[in-house]
Design an enzyme around this catalytic site. Structure first.
Site, PDB file in Angstrom:
ATOM      1  N   GLU A   1       7.952  37.971  11.401  1.00  0.00           N
ATOM      2  CA  GLU A   1       8.845  37.310  12.585  1.00  0.00           C
ATOM      3  C   GLU A   1       9.930  36.695  11.850  1.00  0.00           C
ATOM      4  OE1 GLU A   1       6.601  35.116  15.362  1.00  0.00           O
ATOM      5  OE2 GLU A   1       4.548  36.277  14.877  1.00  0.00           O
TER       6      GLU A   1
ATOM      7  N   SER B   1       0.162  28.246  12.773  1.00  0.00           N
ATOM      8  CA  SER B   1       0.930  29.754  12.736  1.00  0.00           C
ATOM      9  C   SER B   1       0.978  30.293  14.093  1.00  0.00           C
ATOM     10  CB  SER B   1      -0.402  30.563  12.133  1.00  0.00           C
ATOM     11  OG  SER B   1      -1.487  30.458  13.038  1.00  0.00           O
TER      12      SER B   1
ATOM     13  N   ASN C   1       2.392  44.641  24.897  1.00  0.00           N
ATOM     14  CA  ASN C   1       1.232  43.549  25.264  1.00  0.00           C
ATOM     15  C   ASN C   1       0.575  44.282  26.390  1.00  0.00           C
ATOM     16  OD1 ASN C   1       2.376  42.066  23.286  1.00  0.00           O
ATOM     17  ND2 ASN C   1       3.648  40.772  24.529  1.00  0.00           N
TER      18      ASN C   1
ATOM     19  N   TYR D   1       8.288  28.261  14.434  1.00  0.00           N
ATOM     20  CA  TYR D   1       7.449  28.883  13.578  1.00  0.00           C
ATOM     21  C   TYR D   1       8.091  29.824  12.560  1.00  0.00           C
ATOM     22  CZ  TYR D   1       3.949  32.359  11.828  1.00  0.00           C
ATOM     23  OH  TYR D   1       3.160  33.217  10.809  1.00  0.00           O
TER      24      TYR D   1
ATOM     25  N   ASN E   1      -1.662  40.354  12.922  1.00  0.00           N
ATOM     26  CA  ASN E   1      -3.026  40.699  12.732  1.00  0.00           C
ATOM     27  C   ASN E   1      -3.984  40.583  13.932  1.00  0.00           C
ATOM     28  OD1 ASN E   1      -3.787  39.869   9.199  1.00  0.00           O
ATOM     29  ND2 ASN E   1      -1.800  40.635  10.241  1.00  0.00           N
TER      30      ASN E   1
HETATM   31  P1  NAD Z   1      -4.498  30.194  11.063  1.00  0.00           P
HETATM   32  O1  NAD Z   1      -3.726  29.377  11.924  1.00  0.00           O
HETATM   33  O2  NAD Z   1      -5.703  31.046  11.516  1.00  0.00           O
HETATM   34  O3  NAD Z   1      -4.972  29.467   9.740  1.00  0.00           O
HETATM   35  C1  NAD Z   1      -4.485  28.282   8.930  1.00  0.00           C
HETATM   36  C2  NAD Z   1      -5.317  27.661   7.992  1.00  0.00           C
HETATM   37  O4  NAD Z   1      -4.429  26.766   7.511  1.00  0.00           O
HETATM   38  C3  NAD Z   1      -6.168  26.804   8.893  1.00  0.00           C
HETATM   39  O5  NAD Z   1      -7.575  26.858   8.115  1.00  0.00           O
HETATM   40  C4  NAD Z   1      -5.599  25.531   8.733  1.00  0.00           C
HETATM   41  O6  NAD Z   1      -6.820  24.558   8.644  1.00  0.00           O
HETATM   42  C5  NAD Z   1      -4.808  25.531   7.286  1.00  0.00           C
HETATM   43  N1  NAD Z   1      -3.930  24.393   7.257  1.00  0.00           N
HETATM   44  C6  NAD Z   1      -2.905  24.236   8.209  1.00  0.00           C
HETATM   45  N2  NAD Z   1      -2.323  23.242   7.730  1.00  0.00           N
HETATM   46  C7  NAD Z   1      -2.771  22.951   6.569  1.00  0.00           C
HETATM   47  C8  NAD Z   1      -2.270  21.804   5.556  1.00  0.00           C
HETATM   48  N3  NAD Z   1      -1.030  21.070   5.747  1.00  0.00           N
HETATM   49  N4  NAD Z   1      -2.896  21.612   4.513  1.00  0.00           N
HETATM   50  C9  NAD Z   1      -3.877  22.719   4.282  1.00  0.00           C
HETATM   51  N5  NAD Z   1      -4.396  23.455   5.146  1.00  0.00           N
HETATM   52  C10 NAD Z   1      -3.709  23.728   6.303  1.00  0.00           C
HETATM   53  O7  NAD Z   1      -3.421  31.232  10.664  1.00  0.00           O
HETATM   54  P2  NAD Z   1      -3.779  32.768  10.081  1.00  0.00           P
HETATM   55  O8  NAD Z   1      -3.477  33.559  11.216  1.00  0.00           O
HETATM   56  O9  NAD Z   1      -4.805  32.878   9.283  1.00  0.00           O
HETATM   57  O10 NAD Z   1      -2.374  32.946   9.052  1.00  0.00           O
HETATM   58  C11 NAD Z   1      -2.237  32.526   7.774  1.00  0.00           C
HETATM   59  C12 NAD Z   1      -1.131  32.663   7.243  1.00  0.00           C
HETATM   60  O11 NAD Z   1      -0.722  34.353   7.435  1.00  0.00           O
HETATM   61  C13 NAD Z   1      -0.184  32.074   7.512  1.00  0.00           C
HETATM   62  O12 NAD Z   1       0.702  31.661   6.500  1.00  0.00           O
HETATM   63  C14 NAD Z   1       0.626  33.004   8.526  1.00  0.00           C
HETATM   64  O13 NAD Z   1       2.167  32.604   8.570  1.00  0.00           O
HETATM   65  C15 NAD Z   1       0.612  34.327   8.051  1.00  0.00           C
HETATM   66  N6  NAD Z   1       0.487  35.446   8.841  1.00  0.00           N
HETATM   67  C16 NAD Z   1      -0.199  35.449   9.915  1.00  0.00           C
HETATM   68  C17 NAD Z   1      -0.086  36.589  10.563  1.00  0.00           C
HETATM   69  C18 NAD Z   1      -1.055  36.781  12.051  1.00  0.00           C
HETATM   70  O14 NAD Z   1      -0.839  37.639  12.676  1.00  0.00           O
HETATM   71  N7  NAD Z   1      -2.041  35.768  12.193  1.00  0.00           N
HETATM   72  C19 NAD Z   1       0.630  37.736  10.408  1.00  0.00           C
HETATM   73  C20 NAD Z   1       1.380  37.605   9.390  1.00  0.00           C
HETATM   74  C21 NAD Z   1       1.304  36.436   8.508  1.00  0.00           C
HETATM   75  P1  TYD Z   2       0.754  36.020  19.714  1.00  0.00           P
HETATM   76  O1  TYD Z   2      -0.880  36.480  19.382  1.00  0.00           O
HETATM   77  O2  TYD Z   2       0.786  34.372  19.969  1.00  0.00           O
HETATM   78  O3  TYD Z   2       1.444  36.226  18.356  1.00  0.00           O
HETATM   79  P2  TYD Z   2       3.123  36.237  18.113  1.00  0.00           P
HETATM   80  O4  TYD Z   2       3.602  35.619  19.128  1.00  0.00           O
HETATM   81  O5  TYD Z   2       2.923  35.698  16.618  1.00  0.00           O
HETATM   82  O6  TYD Z   2       3.408  37.731  18.101  1.00  0.00           O
HETATM   83  O7  TYD Z   2       1.303  37.049  20.664  1.00  0.00           O
HETATM   84  C1  TYD Z   2       1.486  38.383  20.676  1.00  0.00           C
HETATM   85  C2  TYD Z   2       2.103  38.761  21.835  1.00  0.00           C
HETATM   86  O8  TYD Z   2       1.394  38.615  23.125  1.00  0.00           O
HETATM   87  C3  TYD Z   2       3.506  37.871  22.074  1.00  0.00           C
HETATM   88  O9  TYD Z   2       4.560  38.979  22.351  1.00  0.00           O
HETATM   89  C4  TYD Z   2       3.324  37.129  23.059  1.00  0.00           C
HETATM   90  C5  TYD Z   2       2.300  37.621  23.981  1.00  0.00           C
HETATM   91  N1  TYD Z   2       1.163  36.994  24.741  1.00  0.00           N
HETATM   92  C6  TYD Z   2       1.073  37.024  25.987  1.00  0.00           C
HETATM   93  O10 TYD Z   2       1.513  37.758  26.515  1.00  0.00           O
HETATM   94  N2  TYD Z   2       0.130  36.142  26.548  1.00  0.00           N
HETATM   95  C7  TYD Z   2      -0.672  35.142  25.928  1.00  0.00           C
HETATM   96  O11 TYD Z   2      -1.445  34.447  26.485  1.00  0.00           O
HETATM   97  C8  TYD Z   2      -0.193  35.315  24.454  1.00  0.00           C
HETATM   98  C9  TYD Z   2      -1.128  34.271  23.460  1.00  0.00           C
HETATM   99  C10 TYD Z   2       0.582  35.802  23.829  1.00  0.00           C
END
Ligand code: NAD
Ligand code: TYD
Length: 350
Positions: free
Chosen positions: A133, A89, A255, A156, A186
């Site tokens: 994204e 992610s 940011n 990604y 998130n």
């Molecule tokens: P994260 O990286 O915190 O967690 C990912 C989880 O998936 C981990 O527990 C990891 O062990 C597991 N995983 C990874 N590869 C795996 C595999 N091959 N088999 C089984 N498990 C596996 O990610 P997150 O931030 O919790 O995101 C979860 C989902 O939400 C993702 O699909 C991401 O694209 C989507 N998403 C995230 C955000 C964000 O802001 N974090 C926003 C929109 C959508």
């Molecule tokens: P990030 O949390 O990696 O999420 P995404 O790239 O999926 O949006 O980054 C959020 C924003 O913050 C992105 O514009 C990149 C910026 N960023 C920094 O400026 N410094 C940092 O150390 C990180 C991790 C992100």
């Protein structure tokens, strides 16, 4: 509802979703949580789950890319719903080593779809969790709707776009009951501190530099993780099969504004009279290659058609988030070992 397969349930959003599901009065089934436990998967995110779930949560360590292991899980459990979070992610990691993103996000999703196809007669829903994204980057105006063409810019987002297309194609070709959600950035409890908000909170607490990429003027649209979880649950219950729903809280921020807010709140919540304002820790560093300028999501379809509304503003959500990291020092200490430290070293200390 019988057995819901949650993939990636030990990650940030997956774990929050499992906690959320267990507090939903209209959820009566079992949760089969399949997670490979990569660096981002953390069983501590579900500490205490056995008492809360009363046996309704079953954890299986498995890789969604392992088709045989996944097939066995479908044989063993009476899975009727899939909620697919598992993914690589982090954009910066995808720039450094894209291979795992192709495997997990594309091949792993394909494996799950094939199993869903095989067991179609008992499957009522495949919900695919995705990101805004996939739509690429916005200029100064406008926002992403469900009709915005896909233009992913990082490995990604390209891998997530690919998985979205696969899910959609299985709905069209094989009549699989699917829904897809594309959510904005998130933040909240249990987020691994490689992402902007937890990284800044923890660095600022330790008086380490706060690395802001480029000018800091890039914009993200922030949503508190519980609001994402409630949106997913709403879509799973009421969403039209075959449809995509955007999720976001209309909370665009540069940011640099986010980082300054965290600094100011920490100055209030954890005063350090002998240390200057935490804003002094802000350090502008080399920009991310292909850095998307702006994301903004229009979630009116979800709000108007399914009645979902977010409950947290950035102001309330960020305070809760900071307080969570302050209250969960053990979680923080444990996460700051191993892979996390290696990553930080590569990023900022080389
Ligand atoms: P994260 O990286 O915190 O967690 C990912 C989880 O998936 C981990 O527990 C990891 O062990 C597991 N995983 C990874 N590869 C795996 C595999 N091959 N088999 C089984 N498990 C596996 O990610 P997150 O931030 O919790 O995101 C979860 C989902 O939400 C993702 O699909 C991401 O694209 C989507 N998403 C995230 C955000 C964000 O802001 N974090 C926003 C929109 C959508
Ligand atoms: P990030 O949390 O990696 O999420 P995404 O790239 O999926 O949006 O980054 C959020 C924003 O913050 C992105 O514009 C990149 C910026 N960023 C920094 O400026 N410094 C940092 O150390 C990180 C991790 C992100």
């Amino acid at each position: 509802m019988r057995d819901i397969l949650v993939t990636g349930g030990c990650g940030f959003i997956g774990a929050n979703f499992i906690w959320h599901l267990l507090s939903e009065p209209d959820f009566a089934g079992r949760i089969i949580n399949v997670d490979k436990l990569t660096y981002a998967g953390n069983p501590d995110n579900l500490a205490g789950i056995d008492e809360k779930s009363l046996g309704r949560h079953i954890f299986i360590k498995a890789d969604i890319c392992d088709a045989k292991a996944m097939a066995r899980i479908f044989e063993e459990f009476d899975i009727d719903i899939i909620c697919h979070f598992a993914a690589e992610s982090h954009v910066d990691r995808s720039i450094e080593s894209p291979g795992a993103f192709i495997q997990t996000n594309i091949v792993g999703t394909f494996n799950l779809l094939e199993l869903a196809r095989l067991h179609k007669n008992r499957l009522t829903l495949f919900h695919h969790v995705s990101t805004d994204e996939v739509y690429g980057s916005l200029g100064d105006d406008g926002s992403f709707t469900e009709e915005t063409p896909y233009r992913p810019n990082s490995p990604y987002s390209a891998s997530k776009a690919s998985s979205d297309h696969l899910v959609r194609s299985y709905a069209k070709t094989y009549d699989l009951p699917v829904t897809i959600s594309n959510c904005s950035n998130n933040y909240g409890p249990y987020q691994f501190p490689e992402k902007l908000i937890p990284l800044m909170i923890l660095n600022a607490l330790e008086k380490k530099p706060l690395p802001v990429y480029g000018t800091g003027l890039n914009i993200r649209d922030w949503l508190y993780v519980n609001d994402h979880c409630s949106a997913i649950w709403t879509i799973m219950k009421k969403g039209t099969r075959g449809e995509t729903y955007n999720i976001g809280g209309r909370c665009e921020m540069q940011n640099i504004e986010v980082v300054k807010t965290i600094c100011d709140l920490l100055d209030e919540m954890v005063p350090e009279p002998d240390f200057g304002p935490r804003r002094d820790l802000i350090t502008f560093v080399t920009d991310r290659p292909g850095h998307d300028l702006r994301y903004a999501i229009d979630s009116s379809k979800l709000q108007n058609e399914l009645g979902w509304v977010p409950t947290e503003s950035f102001n309330t959500g960020i305070k809760k988030t900071i307080q969570w990291y302050l209250d969960n020092k053990k979680w923080v200490e444990r996460i700051k070992t191993g892979e996390y430290m290696a990553w930080m070293k590569r990023q900022y200390e080389s």
